[in-house]
Design a protein around this motif. Structure first.
Motif, PDB file in Angstrom:
ATOM      1  N   UNK A 152       0.834  -1.198   0.000  1.00  0.00           N
ATOM      2  CA  UNK A 152       0.000   0.000   0.000  1.00  0.00           C
ATOM      3  C   UNK A 152       0.869   1.249   0.000  1.00  0.00           C
ATOM      4  N   UNK A 153       1.904   1.265   0.833  1.00  0.00           N
ATOM      5  CA  UNK A 153       2.813   2.414   0.870  1.00  0.00           C
ATOM      6  C   UNK A 153       3.505   2.594  -0.478  1.00  0.00           C
ATOM      7  N   UNK A 154       3.903   1.479  -1.109  1.00  0.00           N
ATOM      8  CA  UNK A 154       4.579   1.579  -2.394  1.00  0.00           C
ATOM      9  C   UNK A 154       3.629   2.102  -3.475  1.00  0.00           C
ATOM     10  N   UNK A 155       2.386   1.641  -3.441  1.00  0.00           N
ATOM     11  CA  UNK A 155       1.413   2.121  -4.418  1.00  0.00           C
ATOM     12  C   UNK A 155       1.142   3.610  -4.226  1.00  0.00           C
ATOM     13  N   UNK A 156       0.987   4.046  -2.980  1.00  0.00           N
ATOM     14  CA  UNK A 156       0.735   5.458  -2.708  1.00  0.00           C
ATOM     15  C   UNK A 156       1.899   6.321  -3.186  1.00  0.00           C
ATOM     16  N   UNK A 157       3.113   5.835  -2.992  1.00  0.00           N
ATOM     17  CA  UNK A 157       4.286   6.595  -3.420  1.00  0.00           C
ATOM     18  C   UNK A 157       4.319   6.770  -4.933  1.00  0.00           C
ATOM     19  N   UNK A 180      -3.059   1.485  10.086  1.00  0.00           N
ATOM     20  CA  UNK A 180      -1.899   2.332   9.827  1.00  0.00           C
ATOM     21  C   UNK A 180      -1.821   2.841   8.392  1.00  0.00           C
ATOM     22  N   UNK A 181      -2.489   2.178   7.462  1.00  0.00           N
ATOM     23  CA  UNK A 181      -2.438   2.608   6.064  1.00  0.00           C
ATOM     24  C   UNK A 181      -3.570   3.561   5.698  1.00  0.00           C
ATOM     25  N   UNK A 182      -4.458   3.854   6.637  1.00  0.00           N
ATOM     26  CA  UNK A 182      -5.631   4.665   6.303  1.00  0.00           C
ATOM     27  C   UNK A 182      -5.248   6.049   5.803  1.00  0.00           C
ATOM     28  N   UNK A 183      -4.206   6.650   6.387  1.00  0.00           N
ATOM     29  CA  UNK A 183      -3.851   8.010   5.984  1.00  0.00           C
ATOM     30  C   UNK A 183      -3.254   8.069   4.581  1.00  0.00           C
ATOM     31  N   UNK A 184      -2.995   6.923   3.957  1.00  0.00           N
ATOM     32  CA  UNK A 184      -2.510   6.890   2.580  1.00  0.00           C
ATOM     33  C   UNK A 184      -3.655   6.769   1.587  1.00  0.00           C
ATOM     34  N   UNK A 185      -4.867   6.612   2.085  1.00  0.00           N
ATOM     35  CA  UNK A 185      -6.013   6.314   1.230  1.00  0.00           C
ATOM     36  C   UNK A 185      -6.795   7.573   0.890  1.00  0.00           C
ATOM     37  N   UNK A 186      -7.408   7.538  -0.269  1.00  0.00           N
ATOM     38  CA  UNK A 186      -8.275   8.631  -0.697  1.00  0.00           C
ATOM     39  C   UNK A 186      -9.688   8.462  -0.152  1.00  0.00           C
ATOM     40  N   UNK A 187     -10.137   7.227  -0.062  1.00  0.00           N
ATOM     41  CA  UNK A 187     -11.515   6.970   0.382  1.00  0.00           C
ATOM     42  C   UNK A 187     -11.553   5.739   1.269  1.00  0.00           C
ATOM     43  N   UNK A 188     -12.474   5.762   2.230  1.00  0.00           N
ATOM     44  CA  UNK A 188     -12.674   4.665   3.179  1.00  0.00           C
ATOM     45  C   UNK A 188     -14.136   4.310   3.149  1.00  0.00           C
ATOM     46  N   UNK A 189     -14.461   3.000   2.986  1.00  0.00           N
ATOM     47  CA  UNK A 189     -15.842   2.576   2.766  1.00  0.00           C
ATOM     48  C   UNK A 189     -16.263   1.493   3.757  1.00  0.00           C
ATOM     49  N   UNK A 190     -16.403   1.808   5.046  1.00  0.00           N
ATOM     50  CA  UNK A 190     -16.885   0.812   6.010  1.00  0.00           C
ATOM     51  C   UNK A 190     -18.408   0.752   6.010  1.00  0.00           C
ATOM     52  N   UNK A 191     -18.964  -0.285   6.656  1.00  0.00           N
ATOM     53  CA  UNK A 191     -20.405  -0.281   6.866  1.00  0.00           C
ATOM     54  C   UNK A 191     -20.735   0.537   8.114  1.00  0.00           C
ATOM     55  N   UNK A 192     -22.012   0.722   8.365  1.00  0.00           N
ATOM     56  CA  UNK A 192     -22.438   1.629   9.430  1.00  0.00           C
ATOM     57  C   UNK A 192     -21.934   1.180  10.798  1.00  0.00           C
ATOM     58  N   UNK A 193     -22.045  -0.115  11.088  1.00  0.00           N
ATOM     59  CA  UNK A 193     -21.626  -0.603  12.402  1.00  0.00           C
ATOM     60  C   UNK A 193     -20.125  -0.405  12.597  1.00  0.00           C
ATOM     61  N   UNK A 194     -19.341  -0.731  11.597  1.00  0.00           N
ATOM     62  CA  UNK A 194     -17.893  -0.541  11.692  1.00  0.00           C
ATOM     63  C   UNK A 194     -17.538   0.925  11.869  1.00  0.00           C
TER      64      UNK A 194
END
Length: 352
Positions: A152-157, A180-194
């Motif tokens: 994930x870090x390599x892809x973000x770079x 730990x990789x969340x801050x490298x992501x553009x979007x986060x798609x959890x369900x409501x409970x999560x």
């Protein structure tokens, strides 16, 4: 999507990594199986599962998809590899077949619009990590608490746009810092409970806004109530109700939703259109057997849109909400559809 690819863009639109399962789905059960009893299902289908659900959904929406996956060294693995590479046109050049490793299997039982799953499998043997994922416009990552993924870090770079989902936190900590990789992501798609557990909030909408402190775009799926999304960068918010359909099998619907949202994002659509399109693709998928092979393509989307426009004396809101489809869907079928559907057994052979 072809019109939107610019010179110099990576060959692949989306890259994925993960294990491929064989999914066996039983549908039409009257209730959950009871201990000590035998239940008969009205329908059954088998298809590639696991990360294959997302790969097929993306490919059927016209995205060039690369999958670095592990396949079992058995008939199930051969069947899944053939279905993905030859049947769906997914690039498996970075995938591997693991000698002596059997395919993981999930049995899914669908009833009353819900599902219960039983899985069996073993982690494939480790192998040296590749130099990096291939260049791609986007990648989808499944985050695991306390387990960052180096790719994930390599892809973000490399400038790859990262979309993340997450599973149930078995530790019970529900600590966003553990992703730990969340801050490298553009979007986060959890369900409501999560989303509510991770943000310590009491409503999905509050959770979505809280998540934008950590990621630019938060999309919270609400099940039968639809989805809600916030884009911190533009200030957009969007809420789209679920499309009312008769659900045959919900297996893989979440993956199809993610694929629809990624497609709309790469196409540059407004947030509300991306959310509506994701919900539509998920709704179309639950009307067929199987997680991966139930994913819709543009021909099925076009057929739905034509049907909506032809219904008289209807609520006009769907026409307004999905009007953006008018310039996107093919006016005439461009190829036979569906490509493949789940079948009861992988033992069927094509007619000679």
């Amino acid at each position: 999507m072809a019109r939107l690819r610019a010179p110099g863009d990576p060959h692949h639109d989306v890259h994925l990594t993960g294990a491929v399962f064989l999914d066996i789905v039983f549908t039409g059960l009257d209730s959950a199986p009871l201990r000590g009893s035998e239940s008969w299902a009205k329908g059954m289908g088998s298809s590639p599962g696991g990360v294959a659900n997302l790969a097929v959904a993306l490919a059927r929406l016209g995205l060039r998809t690369s999958l670095a996956g592990a396949f079992g060294d058995d008939h199930y693995g051969d069947h899944c590899r053939d279905s993905l590479a030859r049947g769906e046109g997914i690039d498996l050049s970075l995938s591997r077949t693991v000698p002596g490793w059997h395919s993981p299997v999930t049995v899914s039982m669908a009833y009353e619009g819900e599902r219960t799953m039983v899985s069996h499998g073993h982690e494939p043997p480790e192998r040296p990590a590749p130099a990096g994922p291939p260049p791609a416009r986007a990648a989808v990552a499944s985050l695991a608490p306390g387990h960052p993924a180096p790719w994930i870090a390599r892809a973000a770079a490399r400038g790859t746009r990262l979309f993340a989902d997450v599973g149930w936190d078995e530790t019970g900590a529900w600590d966003l810092a553990s992703l730990e990789d969340l801050d490298r992501c553009e979007a986060f798609l959890p369900n409501a409970e999560e989303a509510m557990r991770y943000t310590r909030t009491d409503s999905p909408r509050a959770a979505a806004h809280a998540l934008t402190d950590h990621v630019p775009v938060a999309v919270v799926t609400l099940g039968a109530q639809g989805a809600y999304a916030v884009d911190r960068r533009t200030g957009e918010t969007a809420e789209v109700p679920a499309i009312d359909v008769e659900a045959l099998d919900p297996t893989g619907a979440g993956d199809v939703f993610v694929a629809g949202f990624v497609t709309g994002t790469l196409a540059g659509w407004p947030l509300a259109d991306r959310l509506a399109f994701a919900g539509l693709t998920a709704a179309l998928s639950v009307q067929e057997f199987g997680g991966s092979l139930s994913a819709p393509g543009w021909c099925e989307i076009a057929a739905w849109w034509r049907t909506v426009r032809e219904v008289r004396h209807q609520d006009p809101s769907p026409l307004r909400r999905y009007a953006f489809l008018a310039d996107l869907v093919p006016r005439e079928p461009i190829r036979p559809w569906p490509l493949r559907r789940a079948v009861p057994t992988i033992g069927f052979r094509p007619p000679r």
